[in-house]
Design a protein around this motif. Structure first.
Motif, short mmCIF file in Angstrom:
data_model
loop_
_atom_site.label_atom_id
_atom_site.label_comp_id
_atom_site.label_asym_id
_atom_site.label_seq_id
_atom_site.Cartn_x
_atom_site.Cartn_y
_atom_site.Cartn_z
N LYS A 271 1.56 7.09 1.80
CA LYS A 271 0.85 8.34 2.03
C LYS A 271 -0.66 8.15 2.13
O LYS A 271 -1.27 8.54 3.12
N CYS A 272 -1.26 7.52 1.10
CA CYS A 272 -2.73 7.52 1.03
C CYS A 272 -3.34 6.14 1.26
O CYS A 272 -4.57 6.02 1.32
N ASP B 177 1.45 9.92 -5.46
CA ASP B 177 2.31 10.23 -4.30
C ASP B 177 3.78 9.99 -4.61
O ASP B 177 4.65 10.62 -4.01
N LYS C 240 0.83 -1.21 0.00
CA LYS C 240 0.00 0.00 0.00
C LYS C 240 0.86 1.26 0.00
O LYS C 240 1.96 1.27 0.53
N CYS C 241 0.31 2.32 -0.57
CA CYS C 241 1.00 3.61 -0.59
C CYS C 241 1.17 4.12 0.83
O CYS C 241 0.23 4.11 1.63
N ALA D 210 -3.67 3.72 -0.76
CA ALA D 210 -4.13 3.07 -1.99
C ALA D 210 -3.08 2.03 -2.44
O ALA D 210 -2.00 1.94 -1.87
N ASP E 51 4.92 13.18 -6.21
CA ASP E 51 5.13 14.16 -5.14
C ASP E 51 6.47 13.91 -4.42
O ASP E 51 7.22 14.84 -4.16
N CYS F 77 1.74 5.16 -4.36
CA CYS F 77 0.89 5.14 -5.55
C CYS F 77 1.51 6.12 -6.54
O CYS F 77 2.43 6.88 -6.18
#
Lengths: 300, 300
Positions: free
Chosen positions: A5-6, A25, A2-3, A8, A28, A22
């Protein structure tokens, strides 16, 4: 996976950061690393005119892409080395990118400047092609920047490039090269512009992922003369070390910059003169570029 | 292939020296390299009492052999690590060598000194076995030398060992380790004896050839705990570099000693104390050996 940051589904895992991201991210993360590089070494000031040296490969085009989005006033510089299809295709990638982003691209042709293209230089000097090519590129980057009034040249050197160069310098303990290896070289003479490497914190795999996700059309082929280059052997060695211990390359380069580089900085500077032939900066009377141009003239 | 010295058929080729030697001239070459090491770093003075740390392997027995023939007053020190058959066999080799050359051998048993043999230390500390083992060896070498009045300990570290250690220190830029890496460490405290490595100019292959030609019976097996050690991985990397470019290891180590090591030497020394427990030198209050002994006592 999983990401970080988020949460996902992640598209890319970065083992040395013990993280996964993801697509959004990761982009970023990538831009943050460039910002951090620029901040830490005071590479660029906001709104500064930056000459971005582009080869048509993933690294330099990814760099240009980020710098444009960060609001810098950029112009690309493509140095046409005259290496057959490889040069034609890489130039086309740079032109397409520049047109797409509505930024200007300067093209400088090595053969016009020094008297012969890289394949000819290689035969004339009977030295590895990377030697004359690197010399010409460094010279022309600086001269073009000066002629067009750019205070700084940005290049796409990434973490793998820098670590491989460092390994090469360390294997021979080239203390001059060690003292000069830095993500940001200040101007040490009015006729030398600053040189910065905003991608030094990002690996080759990361710049490739960035270019892919940003749909940048870049030339995938390596330069045909790169085969057998020691820099490639050094990258392989570092790649195996990274495999065995994620972060090895990062620790090698960053440990050097943090703890060892200061030990190699020269107490006194070297005397810099202006070449009696072309006026560019040199440590001798005639610069290496003019000497190489002479050698080419005699041989062709 | 002919011997560089006498023109007879050569038995060994030394690519990094671009030379080949017959058996007799190779032995001379080997001894000359040891003499040159001793001379260059003022390792030993004629007639000095030298404690030679021997493991039963080719390097340390070759070293002992040369030092005896060079006229030094030598005593061997075998540290019994308690690693099953490996220790039994390596100890027997040292005893046989000492008896054959009529020199004395001191045997010190790690289990008696620290409370447990190396395999137990490994389990207690849950760290790689080389860590506790190396610590114990360095401690005991120094303490035994002090107790018996030897001003200097000689170890069999060769060019490959030193280059691999250097690569490890460089990959992490351990500046403390880099400042200490030298063929000769002076005494920095009345309770620290000098440490010298007279084989640092000779490769593993060369010490093996010397031991073979001198008919020294040495233990060929590696320590069973050495498998997977990073030092072995680093030796493999350097071996491949040497293959591609003979002399690479030599240039890496010698370039460091000549040009880079001075940059890492500390401006001020570190404060050295005597351990409140055992009286040996330490940077803290209780030394690492006594701390490890405590840990073993608690766990067993």
């Amino acid at each position: 996976m999983k990401c970080r940051k988020c949460g996902a589904t992640a598209t890319i895992e970065l083992r040395r950061h013990n993280a996964a991201f993801c697509a959004g991210d990761f982009l970023d993360f990538f831009r943050n690393q460039v910002r951090e590089a620029i901040r830490r070494y005071r590479m660029l000031t906001p709104g500064e005119q930056v000459l971005v040296a582009v080869s048509g490969g993933k690294d330099s085009l990814a760099l240009w892409d980020v710098l444009i989005d960060e609001g810098y006033q950029t112009t690309g510089l493509y140095l046409d080395l005259g290496i057959g299809d490889y040069s034609r295709e890489s130039k086309a990638r740079c032109e397409t990118f520049a047109a797409g982003r509505q930024v200007s691209l300067i093209v400088s042709t090595v053969a016009e400047e020094i008297g012969a293209a890289v394949p000819v230089i290689k035969n004339v000097t009977r030295r590895p092609p990377c030697s004359g090519c690197g010399l010409s590129k460094r010279y022309l980057m600086n001269r073009v920047a000066l002629e067009h009034g750019f205070p700084v040249v940005a290049t796409g050197h990434n973490l793998d490039d820098e670590a491989a160069t460092l390994l090469g310098s360390v294997m021979h303990w080239q203390t001059d090269a060690l003292s000069r290896q830095s993500p940001a070289l200040p101007s040490s003479h009015p006729k030398l512009v600053r040189r910065v490497k905003p991608l030094y914190r990002l690996s080759e795999r990361e710049t490739a992922a960035f270019a892919f996700l940003r749909r940048i059309d870049y030339i995938v082929d390596e330069c045909p003369f790169a085969q057998g280059a020691t820099s490639i052997a050094h990258k392989e060695i570092l790649g195996r070390m990274e495999e065995a211990s994620p972060g090895a390359k990062h620790n090698f380069l960053f440990g050097f910059l943090d703890r060892a580089r200061p030990a190699f900085e020269r107490a006194e500077g070297i005397a810099l003169n202006e070449c009696t032939r072309c006026g560019q900066v040199t440590t001798g009377a005639v610069c290496a570029f003019c000497k190489l141009a002479d050698q080419i003239k005699r041989a062709t």
